[in-house]
Write a protein that holds these residues in place. Structure first.
Motif, PDB file in Angstrom:
ATOM      1  N   TYR A 203      -8.344   1.485  11.723  1.00  0.00           N
ATOM      2  CA  TYR A 203      -7.410   0.431  11.349  1.00  0.00           C
ATOM      3  C   TYR A 203      -7.086   0.533   9.864  1.00  0.00           C
ATOM      4  N   ASP A 204      -6.045  -0.179   9.454  1.00  0.00           N
ATOM      5  CA  ASP A 204      -5.565  -0.116   8.079  1.00  0.00           C
ATOM      6  C   ASP A 204      -6.381  -1.041   7.175  1.00  0.00           C
ATOM      7  N   HIS A 205      -6.549  -0.603   5.913  1.00  0.00           N
ATOM      8  CA  HIS A 205      -7.343  -1.370   4.958  1.00  0.00           C
ATOM      9  C   HIS A 205      -6.497  -2.009   3.858  1.00  0.00           C
ATOM     10  N   SER A 206      -5.212  -1.709   3.822  1.00  0.00           N
ATOM     11  CA  SER A 206      -4.357  -2.217   2.744  1.00  0.00           C
ATOM     12  C   SER A 206      -3.019  -2.661   3.315  1.00  0.00           C
ATOM     13  N   ILE A 207      -2.317  -3.462   2.533  1.00  0.00           N
ATOM     14  CA  ILE A 207      -0.996  -3.907   2.948  1.00  0.00           C
ATOM     15  C   ILE A 207      -0.059  -2.722   3.074  1.00  0.00           C
ATOM     16  N   SER A 208      -0.103  -1.802   2.106  1.00  0.00           N
ATOM     17  CA  SER A 208       0.829  -0.676   2.122  1.00  0.00           C
ATOM     18  C   SER A 208       0.643   0.197   3.361  1.00  0.00           C
ATOM     19  N   SER A 209      -0.608   0.396   3.783  1.00  0.00           N
ATOM     20  CA  SER A 209      -0.830   1.225   4.977  1.00  0.00           C
ATOM     21  C   SER A 209      -0.402   0.489   6.241  1.00  0.00           C
ATOM     22  N   SER A 210      -0.572  -0.834   6.276  1.00  0.00           N
ATOM     23  CA  SER A 210      -0.088  -1.630   7.412  1.00  0.00           C
ATOM     24  C   SER A 210       1.435  -1.576   7.496  1.00  0.00           C
TER      25      SER A 210
END
Length: 430
Positions: A203-210
């Motif tokens: 899963y994503d850990h940051s806003i930018s990756s989401s």
């Protein structure tokens, strides 16, 4: 004996994103649901009739989209300028099928998941499966067989402090106004994904990756192409900032000019003549004019800080019916020098700051703004002159994105988000 369907509210994972008081206010008065300040979301949904629950699901969907997703990535739609309802539904069905292909969505939920019509699953999903990614709701508006607006809630189940937590990205496509926005929330304490498990559980850990995941999984499959010009964006927000500055301070600048212009010109000649009387080289006219401009900026600073308070400047901005006032800027000049100034709070304009005026000439020579904070009046229709409530945003014009961050702790509503976005879009004309 007829068996009645038993409904149980299963949307607890979505509740951290809900503005409950606003949700309650929007419940139609003819709904037969007992309500008071202590009524929980579970009680509201479980006491509603089947028909009432359909309406409540849409209210919940909209409430989550526009309440606590305060990091808004704004994109201009380059193509297609319009999208047929047939093509949209076909593409969206493929996206939903790809995203919601987990066994969790078999059975009863499978029967309502179709992009041929709006669906809202937020009160019916309670999965704790880390890494699960799905579309929790989707709706759209049509005109003349074209999609004019579409909205999606994307969810990724992450581990936050070793507890399952729903990381949400809201998506809104506005084909009439030619933009779309991806809305997210900054989450602290997200645990690192276990790289030893299968890819589907990462899963994503940051806003930018989401945001990147949503672009890849939803925006690109819909065939939507965007245009992004960071230099024009920075120039645009510079023009917005400059416009607010000029309108707010023009009266004060006129007063200062009337009082000191003649004396300042005379004293400048005397000062430079005295300073360079033994020099063979004479100071250029440009250098003298630059000195006068900087001196006037500093005199304006003295005048404002002596005669005006931050509260008076805010009142002036409201009286002039400005959308708000600047609270922070970071800029770069043609000589590649950088400048930055900010006020202490959302209720103090940088116009009340000595530092802003000392950097004013540098600001006037700036090519672009990289970062810009503005406090927006929430009474933007100016119905209550004494209402000076503001909500602060910071605007980031970055190389690969254009982002608006709402800094207020309070939860938002759709109207204020659209007010801010539309005003900013006026300065992104390319």
């Amino acid at each position: 004996m007829e068996i009645q369907d038993v409904y149980l509210f299963n949307g607890n994972h979505f509740l951290p994103y809900v503005n409950v008081p606003t949700f309650k206010k929007k419940i139609p008065t003819n709904f037969m649901i007992p309500l008071d300040e202590h009524t929980s979301m579970r009680e509201i949904f479980e006491n509603a009739s089947k028909d009432e629950r359909r309406s409540l699901r849409k209210l919940l969907f909209e409430n989550i989209l526009y309440s606590d997703l305060k990091h808004i990535y704004l994109y201009k739609i380059n193509s297609p300028m319009t999208i047929s309802n047939v093509n949209f539904k076909k593409s969206m069905n493929n996206i939903v099928k790809d995203m919601n292909n987990n066994q969790y969505f078999n059975g009863e939920l499978a029967s309502v998941i179709s992009a041929d019509k709006p669906f809202y699953l937020l009160d019916r999903i309670g999965s704790n499966s880390i890494g699960l990614k799905f579309i929790a709701g989707m709706d759209f508006e049509e005109e003349d067989n074209k999609i004019v607006k579409a909205r999606v809630i994307f969810v990724e189940v992450v581990s936050r402090k070793e507890v399952p937590y729903y990381n949400i990205v809201g998506v809104e496509f506005n084909f009439k106004e030619k933009f779309f926005m991806l809305m997210s929330k900054w989450l602290s304490g997200v645990d690192k994904s276990n790289l030893d498990v299968e890819d589907s559980m990462h899963y994503d850990h940051s806003i930018s990756s989401s945001i990147k995941r949503v672009l890849d999984k939803i925006v690109t499959p819909l065939g939507i192409k965007t245009s992004h010009d960071v230099e024009k964006d920075r120039k645009g927000i510079f023009e917005l900032c400059q416009s607010l500055d000029n309108e707010l301070l023009s009266e004060f600048r006129d007063i200062v000019s009337q009082k000191i212009d003649d004396q300042l010109k005379t004293s400048t000649e005397v000062l430079f003549e005295s300073l360079f009387e033994d020099s063979e080289k004479k100071v250029s006219v440009f250098e003298k004019e630059n000195y006068i401009k900087r001196s006037k900026a500093l005199m304006l600073s003295s005048y404002i800080t002596t005669t005006q308070s931050a509260a008076k400047i805010v009142a002036k901005a409201k009286e002039l019916k400005l959308v708000g006032y600047t609270t922070r800027i970071t800029f770069q000049t043609s000589k590649m020098s950088r400048g930055s100034t900010e006020s202490a709070s959302a209720r103090k304009p940088i116009a009340a700051s000595d530092l802003f005026h000392s950097l004013y000439i540098n600001f006037q020579q700036a090519l672009r703004l990289q970062l810009f904070s503005i406090a927006w009046f929430t009474d933007y229709n100016f119905k209550a002159p004494k209402d000076r409530d503001v909500i602060q945003t910071t605007i980031y014009a970055q190389a690969n994105s254009f982002k608006i961050v709402f800094r207020a702790r309070r939860l938002l509503e759709e109207d204020i988000i659209y007010h801010v976005v539309r005003n900013i879009n006026e300065y992104r004309q390319y």
